[in-house]
Write an enzyme that holds these catalytic residues in place. Sequence first.
Site, short mmCIF file in Angstrom:
data_model
loop_
_atom_site.label_atom_id
_atom_site.label_comp_id
_atom_site.label_asym_id
_atom_site.label_seq_id
_atom_site.Cartn_x
_atom_site.Cartn_y
_atom_site.Cartn_z
N GLU A 68 0.86 -1.18 0.00
CA GLU A 68 0.00 0.00 0.00
C GLU A 68 0.90 1.23 0.00
OE1 GLU A 68 -3.59 2.13 2.59
OE2 GLU A 68 -2.71 0.24 3.26
N LYS A 73 4.47 -0.42 9.82
CA LYS A 73 4.42 0.82 9.05
C LYS A 73 3.71 1.92 9.84
CE LYS A 73 3.64 0.37 4.62
NZ LYS A 73 2.91 0.26 3.34
N ARG A 92 5.51 -13.10 9.60
CA ARG A 92 6.16 -11.84 9.25
C ARG A 92 7.52 -11.76 9.93
NH1 ARG A 92 3.43 -6.64 11.44
NH2 ARG A 92 5.56 -5.90 11.24
#
Length: 483
Positions: A21, A262, A252
Site C-alpha cells: 500500500e 508501518k 512476518r
Amino acid sequence: MIEADLASGKHSGIVTRFPPEPNGYLHFGHAKSILLNFGLPREYGGRCNLRFDDTNPEKEEQEYVDSIIDAVRWLGADYGGKALYASDYFPFMYKAAEHLVERGLAYVDSQSAEEIRANRGTLTEPGRNSPYRDRRPDENLSLLRQMKEGRFADGSHVLRAKIDMASPNINLRDPVLYRIKHAEHHRTGGDWCIYPMYTYAHPIEDAVERITHSLCTLEFEDQRPFYDWLLERLAEGGLLERPLPQQIEFARLNLTYVVLSKRKLIQLVEEGHVEGWDDPRLPTLAAARRRGYTAEGLRRFAERIGVSKANQLIEFGVLEEAMREHLNEVAPRRMAVLDPVKLVIDNFPADQHDVALVPNHPQQPDRGRREVPFSRELWIERDDFALNPPKGYFRLFPGNEVRLRYGYVVKCTGVDNGVVHCTYYPETKSGTPGADSRKVKGNIHWVSVRHAHAAPVRLYDRLFSAPNPGAERDIIEDMNRDS
C-alpha cells in the site's frame, strides 16, 4: 506446495505478486516479502507482479509509490518494468459489487460505524443482524448506484457482504466491501467517491491478474475464508476464471531493537523522533542504503532466516552478520581513526615522510595496492593505547612493541601531556626483508597527522534500547480494550 501444484498440472507456471500500500516507505519486513515473491517465480518459472494496493486515497501519495519502485529495483527484483495498481481495477470491482447485490449476496447498510461495530459481536458472542440486512436486491442496487454517484455523505452508508453474523470467524460477519469517501485519489482524481475495502479488493486483484499463489503474512490467515468465499461467488457468477488464486500465509519478520510496523514508523517520522524516512536509524530500505547496507546482504539474511509458519523474534545481529559477510567480500578497505590520540615517532625525521603500500582488499590481491603517506606524527585510536594495560592487552603501552599496520614496528617509550611517544625500527617496514626481524603480537592502524582528512563519522547502534519495543505497551492497550 508449489511443486505439488506444478506436478499435478494445476498450474504450468506460478504467478505471485508483491502488493504494497503506497502509504509509507518499505522496511526490512517488506524486503523479505519482495525476495520471496520475486524469488519463487525465478526458481520455478513464472513472474511476479508489483502491484500497488491504492484503495485508501486519504493516506496514499505519489512519493511513496516512487520510493517503493526505487526500493524494489534496488533489491534486484524484476517486475517487467510496469507496475500495476488496484485503482486500475476499480470499474471491475464495482461491477462485481453490483453482481453480488443482484444475487442477494451483498446489501447496503445504513447503520453508523459505531452501530456496526456494536452489532458485530465478540470472539465469544455472535453478532446481530443489521436492521437493513433484508433490503430487497433492487433497493440495494439503487442505493449502491446513488452512493457511486455521490449523493450521500461520508459514513452514511456502506456496502456489506451477506454471509453469517453468527460465524465464529468475525471476518465472515457481513464484512464491509465499500465505503463512501469524498476524497481525491492520487491516480483517479475525483472519479470515485466510493472506495473498496482492502479485504474486498485484494482477492479480486489477485484473480484478475491470474495470481496462482498469493503469499501474505499470518495476520491475514483469518481473512482467508472471506478471500475464498468472495472468489468462489464471483467465479460461480462467471466473472472470474478458474483455477482461483490460493492464499498462503507465513510469519512476518520480527527483529529485535526495531519496529517493523508501518503505522509505528509513520508515527516516528511524523512526530519528529527521526529525521525522515531515510534516517539511518530506521529499518526502512531507504535508511538501510544510507547506512551502507547492501541488497545482497539483505538477500543473504532472507535466505538464512527462511520462511516459517511460526512467529519468531530474530536477533538483529543475524542481519548485521549477513551484511558483514557481504561487505567483507566487496568493500574496499580504508584506514580511519575515530577517537584520535597523537603518536610521535621521536627518531623519525620531522621533515620527511614515507609511503606504505596498502592493499585495497587483504583477501583480494587483484584489487591492487595504494600508497598511504607515513610521517613522524600519526593519529592512533585511543583504545589502542593503555597506560596500565589489562592482562592479555597486546597493543601499545609503555615498553611494548606493536606494528603500525603495513608500516613499521614501534616501541612505546612513554606519554607526555596526552601524546604517546615511540621509537621505530627502520628495518622492519612491511614488505621488506627485515619486516619479520622483530616478532610482535599487536597490529594497529593509523593515519598521518600531516596528510589526514577530517570527515564526519556517524555511528549508529540500535534504534531502541528494549529488545522488543512496544510489546509491553501493546499488552497494556490490549488489556484496556478488553476491559
